[in-house]
Design a protein around this motif. Structure first.
Motif, PDB file in Angstrom:
ATOM      1  N   GLU A 181       0.829  -1.211   0.000  1.00  0.00           N
ATOM      2  CA  GLU A 181       0.000   0.000   0.000  1.00  0.00           C
ATOM      3  C   GLU A 181       0.861   1.259   0.000  1.00  0.00           C
ATOM      4  O   GLU A 181       0.504   2.266  -0.611  1.00  0.00           O
ATOM      5  CB  GLU A 181      -0.931  -0.001   1.214  1.00  0.00           C
ATOM      6  N   LYS A 182       2.004   1.191   0.669  1.00  0.00           N
ATOM      7  CA  LYS A 182       2.898   2.345   0.708  1.00  0.00           C
ATOM      8  C   LYS A 182       3.645   2.529  -0.613  1.00  0.00           C
ATOM      9  O   LYS A 182       3.880   3.658  -1.052  1.00  0.00           O
ATOM     10  CB  LYS A 182       3.905   2.183   1.843  1.00  0.00           C
ATOM     11  N   ARG A 183       4.017   1.440  -1.236  1.00  0.00           N
ATOM     12  CA  ARG A 183       4.894   1.500  -2.410  1.00  0.00           C
ATOM     13  C   ARG A 183       4.151   1.565  -3.743  1.00  0.00           C
ATOM     14  O   ARG A 183       4.708   2.051  -4.731  1.00  0.00           O
ATOM     15  CB  ARG A 183       5.808   0.266  -2.422  1.00  0.00           C
ATOM     16  N   TYR A 184       2.917   1.074  -3.776  1.00  0.00           N
ATOM     17  CA  TYR A 184       2.217   0.970  -5.057  1.00  0.00           C
ATOM     18  C   TYR A 184       1.788   2.349  -5.567  1.00  0.00           C
ATOM     19  O   TYR A 184       1.282   3.179  -4.809  1.00  0.00           O
ATOM     20  CB  TYR A 184       0.989   0.071  -4.947  1.00  0.00           C
ATOM     21  N   THR A 185       1.974   2.563  -6.875  1.00  0.00           N
ATOM     22  CA  THR A 185       1.494   3.766  -7.555  1.00  0.00           C
ATOM     23  C   THR A 185       0.903   3.370  -8.901  1.00  0.00           C
ATOM     24  O   THR A 185       1.308   2.364  -9.501  1.00  0.00           O
ATOM     25  CB  THR A 185       2.617   4.794  -7.780  1.00  0.00           C
ATOM     26  N   ASP A 186      -0.044   4.167  -9.385  1.00  0.00           N
ATOM     27  CA  ASP A 186      -0.702   3.844 -10.650  1.00  0.00           C
ATOM     28  C   ASP A 186       0.234   3.978 -11.845  1.00  0.00           C
ATOM     29  O   ASP A 186      -0.006   3.379 -12.899  1.00  0.00           O
ATOM     30  CB  ASP A 186      -1.921   4.750 -10.854  1.00  0.00           C
ATOM     31  N   ASP A 187       1.293   4.782 -11.714  1.00  0.00           N
ATOM     32  CA  ASP A 187       2.223   4.963 -12.830  1.00  0.00           C
ATOM     33  C   ASP A 187       3.450   4.057 -12.718  1.00  0.00           C
ATOM     34  O   ASP A 187       4.456   4.255 -13.382  1.00  0.00           O
ATOM     35  CB  ASP A 187       2.657   6.427 -12.932  1.00  0.00           C
ATOM     36  N   MET A 188       3.350   3.048 -11.859  1.00  0.00           N
ATOM     37  CA  MET A 188       4.450   2.096 -11.681  1.00  0.00           C
ATOM     38  C   MET A 188       4.719   1.330 -12.968  1.00  0.00           C
ATOM     39  O   MET A 188       3.802   0.954 -13.688  1.00  0.00           O
ATOM     40  CB  MET A 188       4.100   1.129 -10.546  1.00  0.00           C
ATOM     41  N   GLU A 189       5.995   1.122 -13.278  1.00  0.00           N
ATOM     42  CA  GLU A 189       6.392   0.345 -14.448  1.00  0.00           C
ATOM     43  C   GLU A 189       6.872  -1.035 -14.012  1.00  0.00           C
ATOM     44  O   GLU A 189       7.042  -1.304 -12.822  1.00  0.00           O
ATOM     45  CB  GLU A 189       7.467   1.089 -15.234  1.00  0.00           C
ATOM     46  N   LEU A 190       7.110  -1.900 -14.988  1.00  0.00           N
ATOM     47  CA  LEU A 190       7.432  -3.295 -14.679  1.00  0.00           C
ATOM     48  C   LEU A 190       8.694  -3.427 -13.827  1.00  0.00           C
ATOM     49  O   LEU A 190       8.733  -4.202 -12.875  1.00  0.00           O
ATOM     50  CB  LEU A 190       7.587  -4.097 -15.973  1.00  0.00           C
ATOM     51  N   ASP A 191       9.729  -2.674 -14.159  1.00  0.00           N
ATOM     52  CA  ASP A 191      10.958  -2.754 -13.368  1.00  0.00           C
ATOM     53  C   ASP A 191      10.709  -2.330 -11.924  1.00  0.00           C
ATOM     54  O   ASP A 191      11.245  -2.924 -10.989  1.00  0.00           O
ATOM     55  CB  ASP A 191      12.042  -1.877 -13.996  1.00  0.00           C
ATOM     56  N   ASP A 192       9.891  -1.282 -11.762  1.00  0.00           N
ATOM     57  CA  ASP A 192       9.553  -0.832 -10.407  1.00  0.00           C
ATOM     58  C   ASP A 192       8.764  -1.910  -9.669  1.00  0.00           C
ATOM     59  O   ASP A 192       8.943  -2.113  -8.463  1.00  0.00           O
ATOM     60  CB  ASP A 192       8.720   0.458 -10.466  1.00  0.00           C
ATOM     61  N   ALA A 193       7.864  -2.588 -10.393  1.00  0.00           N
ATOM     62  CA  ALA A 193       7.045  -3.628  -9.768  1.00  0.00           C
ATOM     63  C   ALA A 193       7.905  -4.806  -9.318  1.00  0.00           C
ATOM     64  O   ALA A 193       7.684  -5.368  -8.236  1.00  0.00           O
ATOM     65  CB  ALA A 193       5.966  -4.096 -10.738  1.00  0.00           C
ATOM     66  N   VAL A 194       8.877  -5.191 -10.139  1.00  0.00           N
ATOM     67  CA  VAL A 194       9.788  -6.277  -9.756  1.00  0.00           C
ATOM     68  C   VAL A 194      10.565  -5.883  -8.505  1.00  0.00           C
ATOM     69  O   VAL A 194      10.699  -6.671  -7.555  1.00  0.00           O
ATOM     70  CB  VAL A 194      10.752  -6.611 -10.910  1.00  0.00           C
ATOM     71  N   HIS A 195      11.069  -4.654  -8.497  1.00  0.00           N
ATOM     72  CA  HIS A 195      11.821  -4.165  -7.334  1.00  0.00           C
ATOM     73  C   HIS A 195      10.946  -4.146  -6.092  1.00  0.00           C
ATOM     74  O   HIS A 195      11.370  -4.566  -5.007  1.00  0.00           O
ATOM     75  CB  HIS A 195      12.350  -2.765  -7.645  1.00  0.00           C
ATOM     76  N   THR A 196       9.708  -3.667  -6.243  1.00  0.00           N
ATOM     77  CA  THR A 196       8.782  -3.610  -5.109  1.00  0.00           C
ATOM     78  C   THR A 196       8.443  -5.005  -4.600  1.00  0.00           C
ATOM     79  O   THR A 196       8.356  -5.233  -3.384  1.00  0.00           O
ATOM     80  CB  THR A 196       7.490  -2.884  -5.523  1.00  0.00           C
TER      81      THR A 196
END
Length: 219
Positions: A181-196
């Motif tokens: 909930e803290k890290r998720y954003t609607d403009d997140m990209e795939l690399d960011d999602a893997v890191h998260t």
């Protein structure tokens, strides 16, 4: 009177309105290894998809790790990861693959993600009201891609299912969801999602060495 006297009856509601066997199934899920998923649909033009990650611990160093599969492919465009009892997940994977194959033969096109989730959830729900069986002690995260874009669903032992932007299940689920909930954003990209996803597992599950092994395996 407490709910414990109803714990051996699958189809009888306790006075508090619960099917206690489902509570036991959710406990089995909560004791399973952590799994999570993150759906990525950037606002700007960029790659989209679904990232799923899980902890993979072996019961013994003597076990061949190639024989333990936490992430399974249901169709070429749909995959699933589970938390809870592995044997139960294999039964559901087999039933889901059969349903997808029947749809493919009948309509000559891949089954939509939502429909496959609905059919799988219906099987899980039937096992909460039938004699001689028990609820599945497993929750599923179903990730796929169809005409509606990336899809992420969580299916619980009760047969309930919801579409999620990001979700987690298994051990430390409260911490994992709070972190997402803290890290998720609607403009997140795939690399960011893997890191998260990796950071979420690290939050309460993985050691730095295990994260390094995970990254090497991904690469």
């Amino acid at each position: 009177m407490g709910d414990s006297q109803y714990s051996f009856s699958l189809t009888t509601f306790s006075p508090s309105g619960k099917l206690v066997q489902i509570e036991h199934a959710l406990t089995a899920v909560g004791s399973g290894q952590t799994s999570l998923g993150i759906k990525v649909i950037p606002v700007i033009a960029a790659a989209n998809g679904v990232v799923i990650a899980t902890e993979k611990k072996l019961p013994s160093i003597l076990v061949d790790e190639t024989s333990v599969q936490k992430i399974q492919i249901l169709t070429p465009n749909i995959g699933v990861v589970y938390s809870g009892m592995g044997p139960d997940s294999r039964v559901l994977v087999r039933k889901s693959r059969k349903q997808a194959e029947q749809y493919q033969r009948l309509y000559k096109e891949p089954i939509p993600v939502t429909q496959l989730v609905r059919e799988t959830a219906a099987v899980m729900q039937e096992f909460t009201q039938s004699g001689g069986v028990r609820p599945f002690g497993v929750s599923l995260l179903v990730a796929g891609y169809d005409d509606k874009g990336p899809q992420l669903y969580q299916v619980d032992p009760s047969g309930s299912y919801f579409s999620w932007k990001a979700s987690a299940m298994g051990k430390n689920v409260s911490n994992a969801k709070a972190f997402l909930e803290k890290r998720y954003t609607d403009d997140m990209e795939l690399d960011d999602a893997v890191h998260t996803a990796i950071l979420t597992l690290k939050e309460g599950v993985l050691t730095p060495a295990e994260i390094e092994d995970y990254l090497q395996e991904v690469e």
